[in-house]
Write a protein that holds these residues in place. Structure first.
Motif, short mmCIF file in Angstrom:
data_model
loop_
_atom_site.label_atom_id
_atom_site.label_comp_id
_atom_site.label_asym_id
_atom_site.label_seq_id
_atom_site.Cartn_x
_atom_site.Cartn_y
_atom_site.Cartn_z
N TYR A 69 -7.36 -19.21 -4.27
CA TYR A 69 -8.25 -19.77 -5.29
C TYR A 69 -9.67 -19.78 -4.70
CZ TYR A 69 -11.33 -23.21 -7.91
OH TYR A 69 -12.22 -23.67 -8.55
N LEU A 70 -10.00 -20.33 -3.62
CA LEU A 70 -11.03 -20.25 -2.75
C LEU A 70 -11.92 -19.09 -2.47
CD1 LEU A 70 -10.88 -24.05 -0.95
CD2 LEU A 70 -12.02 -23.44 -3.09
N SER A 71 -10.73 -18.14 -2.04
CA SER A 71 -11.24 -16.85 -1.51
C SER A 71 -11.79 -16.24 -2.82
CB SER A 71 -9.97 -16.15 -1.33
OG SER A 71 -9.58 -16.55 0.08
N ALA A 72 -11.27 -16.24 -3.99
CA ALA A 72 -11.83 -15.71 -5.28
C ALA A 72 -13.27 -16.52 -5.62
CB ALA A 72 -10.94 -15.82 -6.13
N LYS A 79 -9.11 -19.68 5.11
CA LYS A 79 -7.59 -19.42 5.63
C LYS A 79 -7.74 -21.01 5.43
CE LYS A 79 -4.99 -18.54 9.58
NZ LYS A 79 -5.03 -18.05 11.08
N ILE A 80 -6.46 -21.54 5.01
CA ILE A 80 -6.21 -22.78 4.83
C ILE A 80 -4.50 -23.14 5.53
CG2 ILE A 80 -6.00 -24.93 3.25
CD1 ILE A 80 -7.97 -23.87 1.79
N GLU A 81 -4.22 -24.03 6.14
CA GLU A 81 -2.69 -24.04 6.57
C GLU A 81 -2.58 -25.38 7.07
OE1 GLU A 81 -2.30 -21.32 9.56
OE2 GLU A 81 -3.84 -21.82 10.91
N THR A 161 -8.41 -27.74 -8.26
CA THR A 161 -7.63 -27.71 -6.93
C THR A 161 -6.35 -28.61 -7.32
OG1 THR A 161 -8.78 -29.30 -5.99
CG2 THR A 161 -9.24 -27.19 -5.38
N LEU A 162 -6.87 -29.69 -8.33
CA LEU A 162 -5.70 -30.71 -8.57
C LEU A 162 -4.63 -29.76 -9.47
CD1 LEU A 162 -7.63 -33.90 -9.31
CD2 LEU A 162 -6.37 -33.30 -7.15
N ASP A 163 -5.01 -28.85 -10.08
CA ASP A 163 -4.19 -28.18 -10.98
C ASP A 163 -2.98 -27.58 -10.16
OD1 ASP A 163 -5.42 -28.78 -13.40
OD2 ASP A 163 -6.60 -26.98 -13.39
N SER A 202 -2.97 -33.19 6.92
CA SER A 202 -4.20 -32.33 7.52
C SER A 202 -4.24 -31.11 7.20
CB SER A 202 -4.50 -32.76 8.93
OG SER A 202 -4.56 -34.22 9.17
N LEU A 203 -4.89 -30.48 6.45
CA LEU A 203 -5.12 -28.90 6.46
C LEU A 203 -6.09 -28.34 7.09
CD1 LEU A 203 -4.76 -28.96 2.64
CD2 LEU A 203 -2.98 -28.92 4.17
N ASN A 204 -5.77 -27.46 7.98
CA ASN A 204 -7.05 -26.78 8.70
C ASN A 204 -7.76 -25.68 7.81
OD1 ASN A 204 -8.53 -26.32 11.09
ND2 ASN A 204 -7.20 -24.63 11.87
N THR A 205 -8.81 -25.70 7.73
CA THR A 205 -9.65 -24.85 6.83
C THR A 205 -10.62 -23.95 7.35
OG1 THR A 205 -9.20 -26.61 5.23
CG2 THR A 205 -10.77 -24.99 4.53
N GLU A 206 -10.81 -22.93 7.20
CA GLU A 206 -11.72 -21.86 7.67
C GLU A 206 -12.18 -21.29 6.52
OE1 GLU A 206 -10.64 -19.31 10.63
OE2 GLU A 206 -9.21 -20.62 11.73
N ILE A 207 -13.58 -21.33 6.04
CA ILE A 207 -14.39 -20.61 5.16
C ILE A 207 -15.61 -19.91 5.77
CG2 ILE A 207 -15.75 -21.09 3.15
CD1 ILE A 207 -14.31 -23.49 2.56
#
Length: 333
Positions: A69-72, A79-81, A161-163, A202-207
């Motif tokens: 979703y965020l990539s679009a 990258k989220i993991e 994101t809640l969807d 905890s989600l490691n996030t790279e934007i």
């Protein structure tokens, strides 16, 4: 499980035994002594290891949805993991996050209570910069509250994101997450008592070139009713039943699908000149006898042979034979 020694600790232990500072017998006696494990009643462990693994699996799927979703939305590398899943008192969670951050407080009926998605300001302002036409990297560290426009932008993103949060949990419980409000000061956000145990994912996030953490805080008291469904056995059996119901639903939809049916009376070949000179009353000879069976097509594929006739004054055909798939392929070849 015994603690694992580091290489430096192993080297120090071997050196002490070699030099005579410690004997192997003393080490064995210490090992044989009954060890007492300290237990902190303020840090009660209310989630089992199996339940924590279940939360990890759910949010692995959630992180993949967020990545897509965020990539679009941001049109950049995302990258989220899942970095960690742990349980701790709510008070400790509040102390661990920045004094100024982005807190999305949401509820998930029919569950009672509220949950929190904490987004590191570095990530939040990087997303805003990207959506406003920037490169997604903040020029200076941000340590302020959101403006009204920025708050609206954040709300729009996190409502969506809640969807995905709902979709990630649908194999466990049917919930309808909804954003209640945004907060920037953790001290003003008291959703449960300070000693209440919460699960923190905890989600490691790279934007783009920006990186940070997104933390989901799920109080035990809120998700207590659905915790038994987080076991591996329940999730696996639920997945199998879900696959069966999906197949049944697909079958029903296929049965309701509409297909065009055409009846071919015959064919002929004429030149373009003959076609342009056709007029009313002209007769076109077909390559098929009047009493020959007609080909009934489903879409563009021949399926039946039929006989022409009428029913209650209307043109109709009567199915006489089914065309075999092999015969159909031979004819096309």
């Amino acid at each position: 499980m015994a603690d694992i020694l580091t290489q430096s600790e192993i080297d120090s232990l071997l050196a002490a035994i070699t030099s005579g500072e410690m004997s192997a017998n003393e080490l064995k006696e210490e090992e044989d002594k009954k060890k007492v494990k300290l237990y902190d009643f303020k840090r009660a462990l209310r989630f089992s290891k199996d339940q924590l693994r279940g939360l990890s699996r759910i949010h692995d799927n959630y992180s993949r949805m967020l990545t897509t979703y965020l990539s679009a939305q941001l049109r950049t590398f995302v990258k989220i993991e899942v970095a960690a899943v742990e349980q701790l008192p709510y008070e400790e969670f509040i102390r661990s996050i920045p004094t100024t951050t982005i807190l999305n407080v949401f509820s998930a009926p029919p569950l009672e209570g509220r949950m929190v998605m904490e987004v590191n300001p570095k990530i939040a302002f990087g997303m805003i910069d990207r959506l406003m036409g920037g490169i997604g990297v903040e020029a200076e560290p941000q340590n302020r509250s959101l403006t009204e426009i920025e708050a609206l932008i954040m709300e729009r993103i996190f409502r969506r994101t809640l969807d995905f949060f709902r979709d990630a949990w649908k194999g466990v419980a049917a919930i309808e997450p909804q954003l209640d409000f945004l907060e920037t000061n953790p001290q003003f956000m008291q959703i449960v008592s300070p000693n209440e145990t919460v699960a923190v994912i905890s989600l490691n996030t790279e934007i783009g070139e920006t990186s940070g953490m997104i933390n989901l805080c799920l109080p035990h008291v809120v998700i207590e009713d659905i915790l038994p469904k987080l076991t591996a056995h329940h999730m696996l059996s639920n997945k199998k039943s879900g696959n069966t119901s999906d197949r049944v639903a697909v079958k029903k939809r296929l049965k309701r699908a509409r297909l065009p049916i055409t009846v071919e009376l015959g064919t002929c070949h004429i030149t373009l000149k003959e076609l342009t000179e056709l007029s009313a009353g002209d007769v076109i000879p077909l390559d098929q006898a009047a009493d020959a069976p007609l080909v009934v097509k489903l879409g563009k594929r021949p399926k039946f042979l039929a006989q022409a006739g009428t029913v209650k004054g209307r043109l109709a055909v009567q199915i006489q034979e089914t065309i075999d798939e092999e015969d159909d392929e031979d004819e096309r070849q």
